[in-house]
Design an enzyme around this catalytic site. Structure first.
Site, mmCIF file in Angstrom:
data_model
loop_
_atom_site.group_PDB
_atom_site.id
_atom_site.type_symbol
_atom_site.label_atom_id
_atom_site.label_comp_id
_atom_site.label_asym_id
_atom_site.label_seq_id
_atom_site.Cartn_x
_atom_site.Cartn_y
_atom_site.Cartn_z
ATOM 1 N N ARG A 34 11.751 5.468 -0.522
ATOM 2 C CA ARG A 34 12.409 4.541 -1.469
ATOM 3 C C ARG A 34 11.798 4.624 -2.867
ATOM 4 N NH1 ARG A 34 13.119 -0.581 2.560
ATOM 5 N NH2 ARG A 34 15.101 0.094 3.444
ATOM 6 N N LYS A 205 25.930 -2.127 19.766
ATOM 7 C CA LYS A 205 26.742 -3.309 20.043
ATOM 8 C C LYS A 205 28.086 -3.339 19.342
ATOM 9 C CE LYS A 205 23.071 -6.644 20.813
ATOM 10 N NZ LYS A 205 22.414 -7.779 20.167
ATOM 11 N N GLY A 361 21.340 2.544 9.197
ATOM 12 C CA GLY A 361 20.002 2.938 9.625
ATOM 13 C C GLY A 361 19.894 4.064 10.622
ATOM 14 N N GLY A 384 22.215 -2.220 5.460
ATOM 15 C CA GLY A 384 23.011 -3.447 5.523
ATOM 16 C C GLY A 384 24.042 -3.520 4.414
HETATM 17 P P1 AMP Z 1 22.868 0.299 15.912
HETATM 18 O O1 AMP Z 1 21.647 -0.229 15.215
HETATM 19 O O2 AMP Z 1 23.788 -0.761 16.404
HETATM 20 O O3 AMP Z 1 23.552 1.379 15.141
HETATM 21 O O4 AMP Z 1 22.333 0.932 17.263
HETATM 22 C C1 AMP Z 1 21.468 2.023 17.290
HETATM 23 C C2 AMP Z 1 20.786 2.044 18.628
HETATM 24 O O5 AMP Z 1 21.739 2.124 19.650
HETATM 25 C C3 AMP Z 1 19.874 3.233 18.781
HETATM 26 O O6 AMP Z 1 18.553 2.799 18.841
HETATM 27 C C4 AMP Z 1 20.317 3.858 20.081
HETATM 28 O O7 AMP Z 1 19.255 4.215 20.921
HETATM 29 C C5 AMP Z 1 21.136 2.770 20.737
HETATM 30 N N1 AMP Z 1 22.143 3.308 21.650
HETATM 31 C C6 AMP Z 1 23.051 4.249 21.401
HETATM 32 N N2 AMP Z 1 23.770 4.533 22.499
HETATM 33 C C7 AMP Z 1 23.311 3.741 23.484
HETATM 34 C C8 AMP Z 1 23.645 3.581 24.866
HETATM 35 N N3 AMP Z 1 24.608 4.300 25.424
HETATM 36 N N4 AMP Z 1 22.960 2.670 25.575
HETATM 37 C C9 AMP Z 1 21.982 1.940 25.004
HETATM 38 N N5 AMP Z 1 21.610 2.050 23.705
HETATM 39 C C10 AMP Z 1 22.265 2.945 22.952
#
Ligand code: AMP
Length: 403
Positions: A34, A205, A361, A384
């Site tokens: 950064r 999620k 991220g 974000g």
């Molecule tokens: P996000 O911050 O919502 O973009 O989520 C990223 C995280 O989702 C990463 O740390 C991944 O390890 C996790 N992730 C991706 N695919 C899966 C999965 N099939 N099951 C559990 N965690 C996951």
């Protein structure tokens, strides 16, 4: 030419909002990405014959001290950054131990062309996050031009990121080079995308990504959904997803998103198959299955080969690509294949002339991990803020300069 580049800072004192919220351990900066990202803006002002007053937040001092009373404000000092920036710039960076004190005002007033001053953490003052107008006005007196180069905080209506802009006339407030790059990349994708426009949405999620998917239904031709969030969609369709990640309170949301996509003629691509694990661990046993028939005791941790092939075809046929979120648990070697395949396809599409933006991220971390950062058109630093931009929200830091 951009407003920033065409402005002459000769004899001017620029008050520059940067994002120096870097990881510091035992007084040492462990990742200076950064800080380096702000250098082009600082160097241009100095090269013009101007001086620079830098201001930034660092961590969440008040909230963290409340939770961990052994911490003090000194643990949130930007002082180590002044030292590091001195090395990076090859020019001594002065430091003011309080961002609005008499001392800060005197040091800012005494700055000569070519000199740089860094103010102490803005968030020592609670007024910063509250967007306090009097605090913003006091800060504004430290410079005669306001430059916002902190895209990562553009979604916050804080004193130094948004409120302060009202104390400068239109020709004396502008984005810095980093912020200009972020805003123009984001606008290109959201408002001027060449079709086919594919959005790749992954991560853990559904609940985190609903708003971005909803907004992209108005813009994209294709939406690829991968990662943990895909299993909520399969369960919503009546599939057996074993122990895969699922948000049971979002099954209706998933059904509604699919209905809306159909009504709008947007193609939602879900992965047909998965790489399964018998536990959430790097040394798990693995298997593969189609996503409606995952046995109990197994969880999908990556997209399977059929899904890779199908996603890659869609990506390679695209003219604009937005990628947010990994396809699997790419942090573990056994489950990184899907994310790597998608990164490869984005790279190939870019080489063939598509515009690709990676933002958010974990997809940025994935692109960096595979060494593809310079193989895509733009990698956003604003997690974000970029997400909120693609959710269709007006970001206060952008609006304050533009309006
Ligand atoms: P996000 O911050 O919502 O973009 O989520 C990223 C995280 O989702 C990463 O740390 C991944 O390890 C996790 N992730 C991706 N695919 C899966 C999965 N099939 N099951 C559990 N965690 C996951």
């Amino acid at each position: 030419m951009s407003k920033f580049n065409s402005f002459s800072f000769n004899g001017k004192k620029a008050l520059v909002r940067v994002d120096f919220n870097v990881p510091i351990k035992d007084g040492n900066i462990t990742d200076d990405t950064r800080i380096k990202a702000a250098l082009p803006t600082i160097k241009k002002i100095l090269a013009d014959g101007g001086s620079v007053v830098l201001m930034s937040h660092f961590g969440r001092p008040h909230k963290d001290i409340e939770k961990k009373p052994h911490l003090t404000l000194a643990d949130f000092s930007l002082k180590p950054v002044a030292k590091h920036l001195t090395t990076l710039l090859g020019t001594e960076v002065q430091f003011a131990e309080d961002c609005i004190s008499e001392d800060a005002q005197q040091k800012a007033a005494a700055l000569q062309p070519g000199q740089v001053l860094l103010l102490e953490n803005l968030r020592y003052y609670k007024q910063e996050e509250k967007g306090d107008a009097a605090f913003a006005e006091t800060l504004s007196k430290l410079g005669d031009v306001y430059v916002n180069d902190a895209f990562g905080t553009a979604h916050r209506a804080h004193a130094s990121t948004a409120v302060i802009a009202q104390y400068f006339p239109a020709d004396k407030k502008m984005f810095g080079l980093l912020m200009e790059g972020e805003v123009s990349a984001a606008e290109k994708v959201l408002h001027n995308a060449q079709k086919p426009f594919t959005a790749i949405i992954g991560g853990a999620k559904v609940s985190d990504k609903i708003m971005i998917i909803e907004n992209l239904l108005e813009k994209a031709t294709d939406i690829i959904i991968g990662g943990g969030m895909a299993y909520t969609f399969f369960k919503a369709m009546g599939g057996q997803i074993g122990n895969s990640l699922c948000e049971d309170d979002r099954l209706d949301t998933a059904r509604e998103l699919m209905k809306k996509a159909e009504a709008k003629g947007v193609c939602i691509h879900l992965p047909q198959d998965s790489i399964l694990a018998d536990k959430f661990a790097a040394d798990a046993n693995t298997a593969s299955a189609i996503n409606t028939e995952i046995p109990e005791g197994w969880m999908g941790l990556d997209i399977g080969q059929m899904a890779c092939d199908m996603f890659c075809k869609v990506i390679k046929d695209s003219k604009t690509i937005l990628w947010n979120g990994p396809m699997g648990v790419f942090e573990m070697e056994k489950f990184q294949h899907g994310t790597k395949c998608v990164a490869d396809a984005v790279k190939e599409a870019t080489e063939a002339g598509a515009y690709s933006l990676v933002g958010g991220g974990d997809s940025v971390a994935a692109v960096n991990k595979f060494g593809y950062a310079d193989k895509v058109s733009y990698v956003s630093t604003g997690g974000g803020a970029m997400l909120e931009f693609f959710e269709g929200k007006e970001l206060p830091g952008i609006a304050a300069i533009k309006n």
